[in-house]
Scaffold this motif. Structure first.
Motif, PDB file in Angstrom:
ATOM      1  N   PRO A  69       0.849  -1.074   0.361  1.00 30.15           N
ATOM      2  CA  PRO A  69       0.254   0.664  -0.126  1.00 30.15           C
ATOM      3  C   PRO A  69       0.895   1.154   0.321  1.00 30.15           C
ATOM      4  O   PRO A  69       0.739   1.934  -0.249  1.00 30.15           O
ATOM      5  CB  PRO A  69      -0.894  -0.431   1.184  1.00 30.15           C
ATOM      6  N   GLU A  70       1.850   1.252   0.645  1.00 29.03           N
ATOM      7  CA  GLU A  70       2.619   2.142   0.815  1.00 29.03           C
ATOM      8  C   GLU A  70       3.438   2.427  -0.368  1.00 29.03           C
ATOM      9  O   GLU A  70       3.614   4.004  -0.864  1.00 29.03           O
ATOM     10  CB  GLU A  70       3.869   2.707   1.338  1.00 29.03           C
ATOM     11  N   VAL A  74       2.966   6.340  -2.632  1.00 28.18           N
ATOM     12  CA  VAL A  74       4.448   6.658  -3.952  1.00 28.18           C
ATOM     13  C   VAL A  74       3.537   6.751  -5.067  1.00 28.18           C
ATOM     14  O   VAL A  74       3.923   8.385  -5.520  1.00 28.18           O
ATOM     15  CB  VAL A  74       4.723   6.057  -3.773  1.00 28.18           C
ATOM     16  N   PHE A  75       3.664   5.951  -5.704  1.00 26.24           N
ATOM     17  CA  PHE A  75       3.535   5.745  -7.044  1.00 26.24           C
ATOM     18  C   PHE A  75       2.177   6.808  -7.684  1.00 26.24           C
ATOM     19  O   PHE A  75       2.551   7.406  -8.339  1.00 26.24           O
ATOM     20  CB  PHE A  75       2.978   4.959  -7.646  1.00 26.24           C
ATOM     21  N   ALA A  98      -1.494   2.813 -14.825  1.00 28.07           N
ATOM     22  CA  ALA A  98      -1.019   1.274 -14.789  1.00 28.07           C
ATOM     23  C   ALA A  98      -0.649   0.197 -13.367  1.00 28.07           C
ATOM     24  O   ALA A  98       0.696   0.402 -13.377  1.00 28.07           O
ATOM     25  CB  ALA A  98      -1.105   1.003 -15.705  1.00 28.07           C
ATOM     26  N   ILE A  99      -1.337   0.036 -13.474  1.00 30.32           N
ATOM     27  CA  ILE A  99      -0.661  -1.105 -11.627  1.00 30.32           C
ATOM     28  C   ILE A  99      -1.372  -2.728 -12.440  1.00 30.32           C
ATOM     29  O   ILE A  99      -2.035  -3.098 -13.216  1.00 30.32           O
ATOM     30  CB  ILE A  99      -1.776  -1.378 -10.176  1.00 30.32           C
ATOM     31  N   PHE A 100       0.104  -3.498 -12.291  1.00 29.35           N
ATOM     32  CA  PHE A 100       0.180  -4.618 -13.193  1.00 29.35           C
ATOM     33  C   PHE A 100      -0.062  -5.757 -11.974  1.00 29.35           C
ATOM     34  O   PHE A 100       1.071  -6.218 -11.326  1.00 29.35           O
ATOM     35  CB  PHE A 100       1.226  -5.203 -14.024  1.00 29.35           C
ATOM     36  N   PRO A 101      -1.053  -6.162 -11.041  1.00 28.15           N
ATOM     37  CA  PRO A 101      -1.005  -7.570  -9.921  1.00 28.15           C
ATOM     38  C   PRO A 101      -0.573  -8.317 -10.186  1.00 28.15           C
ATOM     39  O   PRO A 101      -1.421  -8.485 -11.275  1.00 28.15           O
ATOM     40  CB  PRO A 101      -2.139  -6.699  -9.117  1.00 28.15           C
ATOM     41  N   LEU A 102       0.600  -8.886  -9.462  1.00 22.40           N
ATOM     42  CA  LEU A 102       0.833 -10.351  -9.478  1.00 22.40           C
ATOM     43  C   LEU A 102       0.329 -11.465  -9.400  1.00 22.40           C
ATOM     44  O   LEU A 102       0.432 -12.617  -9.073  1.00 22.40           O
ATOM     45  CB  LEU A 102       2.209 -10.197  -9.318  1.00 22.40           C
ATOM     46  N   ASP A 103      -0.814 -10.842  -7.861  1.00 23.32           N
ATOM     47  CA  ASP A 103      -1.595 -11.863  -7.398  1.00 23.32           C
ATOM     48  C   ASP A 103      -3.134 -11.439  -6.775  1.00 23.32           C
ATOM     49  O   ASP A 103      -2.675  -9.757  -7.179  1.00 23.32           O
ATOM     50  CB  ASP A 103      -1.260 -12.737  -6.525  1.00 23.32           C
ATOM     51  N   ALA A 104      -3.554 -12.089  -6.641  1.00 26.20           N
ATOM     52  CA  ALA A 104      -5.208 -11.337  -5.685  1.00 26.20           C
ATOM     53  C   ALA A 104      -4.772 -10.707  -4.886  1.00 26.20           C
ATOM     54  O   ALA A 104      -5.858  -9.356  -4.536  1.00 26.20           O
ATOM     55  CB  ALA A 104      -5.951 -12.668  -5.430  1.00 26.20           C
ATOM     56  N   ASP A 105      -4.065 -10.632  -3.635  1.00 27.66           N
ATOM     57  CA  ASP A 105      -3.650  -9.660  -2.895  1.00 27.66           C
ATOM     58  C   ASP A 105      -3.352  -8.788  -3.421  1.00 27.66           C
ATOM     59  O   ASP A 105      -3.895  -7.420  -2.786  1.00 27.66           O
ATOM     60  CB  ASP A 105      -3.186 -10.501  -2.128  1.00 27.66           C
ATOM     61  N   GLN A 106      -2.630  -8.668  -4.607  1.00 28.36           N
ATOM     62  CA  GLN A 106      -1.818  -6.816  -4.766  1.00 28.36           C
ATOM     63  C   GLN A 106      -2.777  -6.294  -5.734  1.00 28.36           C
ATOM     64  O   GLN A 106      -3.319  -5.282  -5.509  1.00 28.36           O
ATOM     65  CB  GLN A 106      -0.624  -7.256  -6.274  1.00 28.36           C
ATOM     66  N   ILE A 114      -6.642   3.062  -5.170  1.00 25.37           N
ATOM     67  CA  ILE A 114      -7.104   3.548  -6.632  1.00 25.37           C
ATOM     68  C   ILE A 114      -7.830   4.730  -5.778  1.00 25.37           C
ATOM     69  O   ILE A 114      -8.420   5.390  -5.912  1.00 25.37           O
ATOM     70  CB  ILE A 114      -7.402   2.898  -7.777  1.00 25.37           C
ATOM     71  N   ALA A 115      -9.154   3.604  -4.852  1.00 20.31           N
ATOM     72  CA  ALA A 115      -9.952   4.460  -4.397  1.00 20.31           C
ATOM     73  C   ALA A 115      -9.119   5.044  -2.833  1.00 20.31           C
ATOM     74  O   ALA A 115      -9.767   6.477  -3.381  1.00 20.31           O
ATOM     75  CB  ALA A 115     -10.591   3.454  -3.401  1.00 20.31           C
ATOM     76  N   ARG A 116      -8.244   5.411  -2.642  1.00 17.45           N
ATOM     77  CA  ARG A 116      -7.797   6.426  -1.541  1.00 17.45           C
ATOM     78  C   ARG A 116      -7.323   7.691  -2.135  1.00 17.45           C
ATOM     79  O   ARG A 116      -7.878   9.101  -2.548  1.00 17.45           O
ATOM     80  CB  ARG A 116      -6.438   6.110  -1.464  1.00 17.45           C
ATOM     81  N   ALA A 117      -6.343   7.702  -3.476  1.00 16.90           N
ATOM     82  CA  ALA A 117      -6.185   8.125  -4.631  1.00 16.90           C
ATOM     83  C   ALA A 117      -7.807   9.335  -5.731  1.00 16.90           C
ATOM     84  O   ALA A 117      -7.634  10.556  -5.745  1.00 16.90           O
ATOM     85  CB  ALA A 117      -5.700   7.707  -5.898  1.00 16.90           C
TER      86      ALA A 117
END
Length: 179
Positions: A69-70, A74-75, A98-106, A114-117
């Motif tokens: 999350p940190e 920053v991103f 874009a964010i490319f999550p590597l698993d379900a947790d990511q 994105i919701a925070r942003a």
């Protein structure tokens, strides 16, 4: 020490690489290409906007020092996540946010970031969450670009220092000491 990786795209990879090289807990930042269909794309091909790839970075970080999350905050806080397919003068899908999550947790962490942003940007964030495709490291001359010839590049001199100032101002406790 537990190392994990995150793949993010926020416009020019020279700029995002320079930011994350200054973040405490980040061990490695590799510039590369992801999200497209062309095998082994070159910089010239990606810059043409015809491969579908984004200029991105793969960040290897210590989860005991900095959390995903940190990293994502920053991103999203050091580039403009409200510009669709551009960052400043860089225009095209290769410069998308874009964010490319590597698993379900990511993926869940990306959605939360994105919701925070969106709260900070009146719901105007256009950063996408995309399925990771094959990661292609950029050519050697793109790696550690800011530390090398980037400081002599007028584009980098105009673009990177403001991002580093924003990093230092907004994320003071996450920045390496200047030396």
């Amino acid at each position: 020490m537990a190392k994990e990786q995150a793949i993010i795209a926020g416009g020019c990879f020279w700029c995002t690489e320079a930011v994350f090289k200054d973040v405490i807990g980040v061990y490695e930042v590799e510039s590369g290409y992801i999200g497209g269909d062309t095998a082994d794309p070159t910089y010239k091909q990606v810059c043409s906007g015809t491969t579908g790839h984004a200029e991105a970075i793969r960040v290897t970080y210590d989860t005991d020092t900095i959390s995903l999350p940190e990293i994502l905050d920053v991103f999203l806080g050091t580039h403009d996540p409200t510009q669709l397919n551009r960052q400043g003068n860089d225009v095209g899908t290769q410069y998308r946010s874009a964010i490319f999550p590597l698993d379900a947790d990511q993926r869940a962490e990306a959605e939360a970031a994105i919701a925070r942003a969106n709260e900070a940007h009146d719901g105007k964030v256009v950063t996408t969450i995309e399925e990771p495709t094959t990661w292609y490291p950029a050519e050697d001359y793109h790696q550690d670009y800011w530390e090398g010839e980037g400081r002599a590049n007028p584009y980098c001199m105009a673009t990177i220092p403001p991002k580093l100032l924003k990093l230092r101002k907004s994320f003071q406790n996450k920045v390496r000491a200047e030396g």
